[in-house]
Design a protein around this motif. Structure first.
Motif, PDB file in Angstrom:
ATOM      1  N   ASP A  19     -10.954 -35.632 -74.215  1.00 25.44           N
ATOM      2  CA  ASP A  19      -9.654 -36.223 -74.529  1.00 25.44           C
ATOM      3  C   ASP A  19      -8.934 -36.662 -73.252  1.00 25.44           C
ATOM      4  N   TYR A  20      -9.090 -35.871 -72.176  1.00 22.30           N
ATOM      5  CA  TYR A  20      -8.435 -36.219 -70.920  1.00 22.30           C
ATOM      6  C   TYR A  20      -8.982 -37.536 -70.368  1.00 22.30           C
ATOM      7  N   ILE A  21     -10.314 -37.683 -70.360  1.00 22.17           N
ATOM      8  CA  ILE A  21     -10.915 -38.923 -69.864  1.00 22.17           C
ATOM      9  C   ILE A  21     -10.521 -40.102 -70.739  1.00 22.17           C
ATOM     10  N   TRP A  22     -10.511 -39.910 -72.037  1.00 21.47           N
ATOM     11  CA  TRP A  22     -10.124 -40.999 -72.944  1.00 21.47           C
ATOM     12  C   TRP A  22      -8.672 -41.409 -72.702  1.00 21.47           C
ATOM     13  N   ASN A  23      -7.793 -40.431 -72.559  1.00 21.75           N
ATOM     14  CA  ASN A  23      -6.386 -40.750 -72.287  1.00 21.75           C
ATOM     15  C   ASN A  23      -6.218 -41.373 -70.906  1.00 21.75           C
ATOM     16  N   LEU A  24      -7.074 -40.942 -69.971  1.00 21.24           N
ATOM     17  CA  LEU A  24      -6.996 -41.485 -68.615  1.00 21.24           C
ATOM     18  C   LEU A  24      -7.310 -42.977 -68.607  1.00 21.24           C
ATOM     19  N   LEU A  25      -8.231 -43.400 -69.462  1.00 15.85           N
ATOM     20  CA  LEU A  25      -8.550 -44.824 -69.561  1.00 15.85           C
ATOM     21  C   LEU A  25      -7.354 -45.634 -70.049  1.00 15.85           C
ATOM     22  N   HIS A  26      -6.413 -44.963 -70.702  1.00 13.54           N
ATOM     23  CA  HIS A  26      -5.187 -45.610 -71.174  1.00 13.54           C
ATOM     24  C   HIS A  26      -3.999 -45.247 -70.279  1.00 13.54           C
ATOM     25  N   PHE A  27      -4.317 -44.795 -69.048  1.00 15.30           N
ATOM     26  CA  PHE A  27      -3.291 -44.434 -68.049  1.00 15.30           C
ATOM     27  C   PHE A  27      -2.354 -43.348 -68.569  1.00 15.30           C
ATOM     28  N   ASP A  28      -2.906 -42.415 -69.320  1.00 16.24           N
ATOM     29  CA  ASP A  28      -2.145 -41.281 -69.839  1.00 16.24           C
ATOM     30  C   ASP A  28      -2.711 -40.008 -69.220  1.00 16.24           C
ATOM     31  N   PHE A  29      -1.945 -39.364 -68.329  1.00 19.32           N
ATOM     32  CA  PHE A  29      -2.392 -38.168 -67.643  1.00 19.32           C
ATOM     33  C   PHE A  29      -1.968 -36.895 -68.368  1.00 19.32           C
ATOM     34  N   GLY A  57      -1.546 -27.156 -65.209  1.00 27.42           N
ATOM     35  CA  GLY A  57      -2.898 -27.678 -65.085  1.00 27.42           C
ATOM     36  C   GLY A  57      -2.986 -29.182 -65.174  1.00 27.42           C
ATOM     37  N   ALA A  58      -2.258 -29.780 -66.106  1.00 24.17           N
ATOM     38  CA  ALA A  58      -2.310 -31.230 -66.282  1.00 24.17           C
ATOM     39  C   ALA A  58      -1.828 -31.955 -65.031  1.00 24.17           C
ATOM     40  N   THR A  59      -0.792 -31.416 -64.390  1.00 26.39           N
ATOM     41  CA  THR A  59      -0.259 -32.040 -63.173  1.00 26.39           C
ATOM     42  C   THR A  59      -1.255 -31.923 -62.028  1.00 26.39           C
ATOM     43  N   VAL A  60      -1.862 -30.745 -61.870  1.00 22.43           N
ATOM     44  CA  VAL A  60      -2.841 -30.542 -60.793  1.00 22.43           C
ATOM     45  C   VAL A  60      -4.028 -31.479 -60.968  1.00 22.43           C
ATOM     46  N   VAL A  61      -4.576 -31.539 -62.175  1.00 21.66           N
ATOM     47  CA  VAL A  61      -5.729 -32.408 -62.427  1.00 21.66           C
ATOM     48  C   VAL A  61      -5.339 -33.870 -62.232  1.00 21.66           C
ATOM     49  N   GLY A  62      -4.127 -34.233 -62.631  1.00 13.41           N
ATOM     50  CA  GLY A  62      -3.674 -35.612 -62.460  1.00 13.41           C
ATOM     51  C   GLY A  62      -3.604 -36.029 -61.004  1.00 13.41           C
ATOM     52  N   THR A 113       0.874 -34.317 -70.452  1.00 11.55           N
ATOM     53  CA  THR A 113       2.250 -33.861 -70.284  1.00 11.55           C
ATOM     54  C   THR A 113       2.262 -32.489 -69.625  1.00 11.55           C
ATOM     55  N   THR A 114       3.361 -32.186 -68.954  1.00 12.44           N
ATOM     56  CA  THR A 114       3.529 -30.872 -68.349  1.00 12.44           C
ATOM     57  C   THR A 114       3.908 -29.858 -69.424  1.00 12.44           C
ATOM     58  N   LEU A 115       3.948 -28.578 -69.058  1.00 11.28           N
ATOM     59  CA  LEU A 115       4.333 -27.541 -70.004  1.00 11.28           C
ATOM     60  C   LEU A 115       5.777 -27.705 -70.456  1.00 11.28           C
ATOM     61  N   ALA A 116       6.567 -28.382 -69.625  1.00 12.16           N
ATOM     62  CA  ALA A 116       7.965 -28.620 -69.986  1.00 12.16           C
ATOM     63  C   ALA A 116       8.137 -29.862 -70.848  1.00 12.16           C
ATOM     64  N   GLY A 117       7.031 -30.564 -71.133  1.00 10.61           N
ATOM     65  CA  GLY A 117       7.101 -31.739 -71.990  1.00 10.61           C
ATOM     66  C   GLY A 117       7.298 -33.045 -71.255  1.00 10.61           C
ATOM     67  N   ARG A 118       7.257 -33.033 -69.934  1.00 11.48           N
ATOM     68  CA  ARG A 118       7.440 -34.257 -69.155  1.00 11.48           C
ATOM     69  C   ARG A 118       6.105 -34.943 -68.942  1.00 11.48           C
ATOM     70  N   GLU A 119       6.114 -36.267 -68.954  1.00 10.57           N
ATOM     71  CA  GLU A 119       4.889 -37.016 -68.722  1.00 10.57           C
ATOM     72  C   GLU A 119       4.408 -36.825 -67.277  1.00 10.57           C
ATOM     73  N   VAL A 120       3.116 -36.487 -67.127  1.00 12.70           N
ATOM     74  CA  VAL A 120       2.549 -36.320 -65.794  1.00 12.70           C
ATOM     75  C   VAL A 120       2.576 -37.648 -65.032  1.00 12.70           C
ATOM     76  N   THR A 121       2.468 -38.743 -65.766  1.00 13.57           N
ATOM     77  CA  THR A 121       2.533 -40.062 -65.133  1.00 13.57           C
ATOM     78  C   THR A 121       3.845 -40.255 -64.385  1.00 13.57           C
TER      79      THR A 121
END
Length: 308
Positions: free
Chosen positions: A68-78, A273-278, A80-88
């Motif tokens: 899912d992460y790779i698929w979302n990455l292809l759509h420039f979607d990294f 985790g999402a922010t670190v991987v992004g 969300t953080t645990l606080a609900g903010r977009e990692v982008t």
């Protein structure tokens, strides 16, 4: 050339997938439960805990999460953080600052490093050569945080030329001091590497031929000597650009630069985790692009190099 570039781009795909998969597994498989950590010492509500995990997709198997992460990455979607903010949004705020800092440090190490290396190599065993070797050795021996403290004390506290910390991370002039600290170690390596290649090539046959032809000294140095000596230097500079962006954590923390280093440090502490991987994904892309550009520059520096 076009076929070579296409083949290199295709080779980047498995490298990118393998690197991001490794980081993804290290972030999500090894640490504890990041959602559970949001409650601290308090006992979380099981229903609320399950709902947040489901919303973030953390209740899925790791292979499904990565897919899912790779698929979302292809759509420039990294994600969300645990606080609900977009990692982008987090990346969009931090990356431009670090790019400015890294580019400024890169220009400093490129110009000063090559200049000092050329002067040292041409004047081998003379006073200028010995000064460059001693100064670069001292810089290599001093840790970055110690060098940053020295620069803050001398240029900010004593001379009052700059502020000790950065007040505006988008201001080029305020980034000059941390950029010099960030690029100092690489500058020393570039100077010594350039000096070594200059010394090796100054006695080459093509140099004797150029001198025998009576060519001007400036043309001999810049057209023949420097051009043939820069290939290993360019290799180092190409990989160092990504290292400058990834290695800015200490420098950004000391000088209060709101870039990748500060954001990544906070994300690791908060188990985002999402922010670190992004951020790591962005750095991997920088390394891959820089590596491709370095390979293409080889043909510019040495026309004998051909790409099949």
């Amino acid at each position: 050339m076009g076929r070579y570039v296409a083949r290199r781009l295709l080779q980047m795909i498995p490298v990118f997938i393998g690197t991001t998969l490794l980081i993804f597994l290290m972030v999500y498989a090894l640490p504890g439960d990041p959602v559970r950590a949001m409650w601290g010492d308090k006992a979380p509500d099981p229903a609320q805990l399950a709902a947040i995990k489901h919303q973030l997709g953390l209740d899925q198997p790791l292979w499904k999460q990565y897919g899912d992460y790779i698929w979302n990455l292809l759509h420039f979607d990294f994600g969300t953080t645990l606080a609900g903010r977009e990692v982008t949004d987090v990346i969009g705020e931090a990356v431009p600052v670090t790019i400015r800092l890294a580019l400024l440090a890169f220009v400093i190490e490129l110009v000063l490093g090559i200049t000092l290396g050329v002067v040292s190599g041409i004047r081998r065993n003379k006073l200028a050569d010995k000064i460059v070797l001693v100064v670069t050795l001292v810089v290599i021996s001093i840790p970055v945080f110690v060098l940053a403290y020295i620069f803050q004390t001398v240029f900010a506290d004593n001379l009052h030329w700059v502020t000790p910390t950065v007040q505006d991370s988008m201001n080029w002039s305020q980034l000059l001091l941390p950029a010099f600290v960030l690029g100092s170690l690489s500058l020393a390596y570039v100077a010594r590497l350039t000096r070594t290649t200059i010394v090796e090539n100054v006695r080459a046959d093509y140099m004797r031929t150029a001198v025998a032809k009576g060519l001007p000294r400036r043309r001999i140095i810049f057209r023949h000597l420097l051009r043939n000596s820069l290939i290993p230097v360019v290799t180092f500079l190409g990989t160092d650009l990504g290292a400058l962006m990834g290695g800015a954590i200490v420098t950004e923390g000391i000088f209060n630069v709101q870039g990748i280093g500060n954001a990544l440090y906070r994300a690791v502490n908060q188990k985002e985790g999402a922010t670190v991987v992004g951020f790591v994904t962005v750095l991997v892309l920088v390394y891959l692009v820089a590596s491709l550009l370095v390979d293409l520059l080889y043909a510019v520096l040495d026309p004998r190099i051909r790409y099949a």
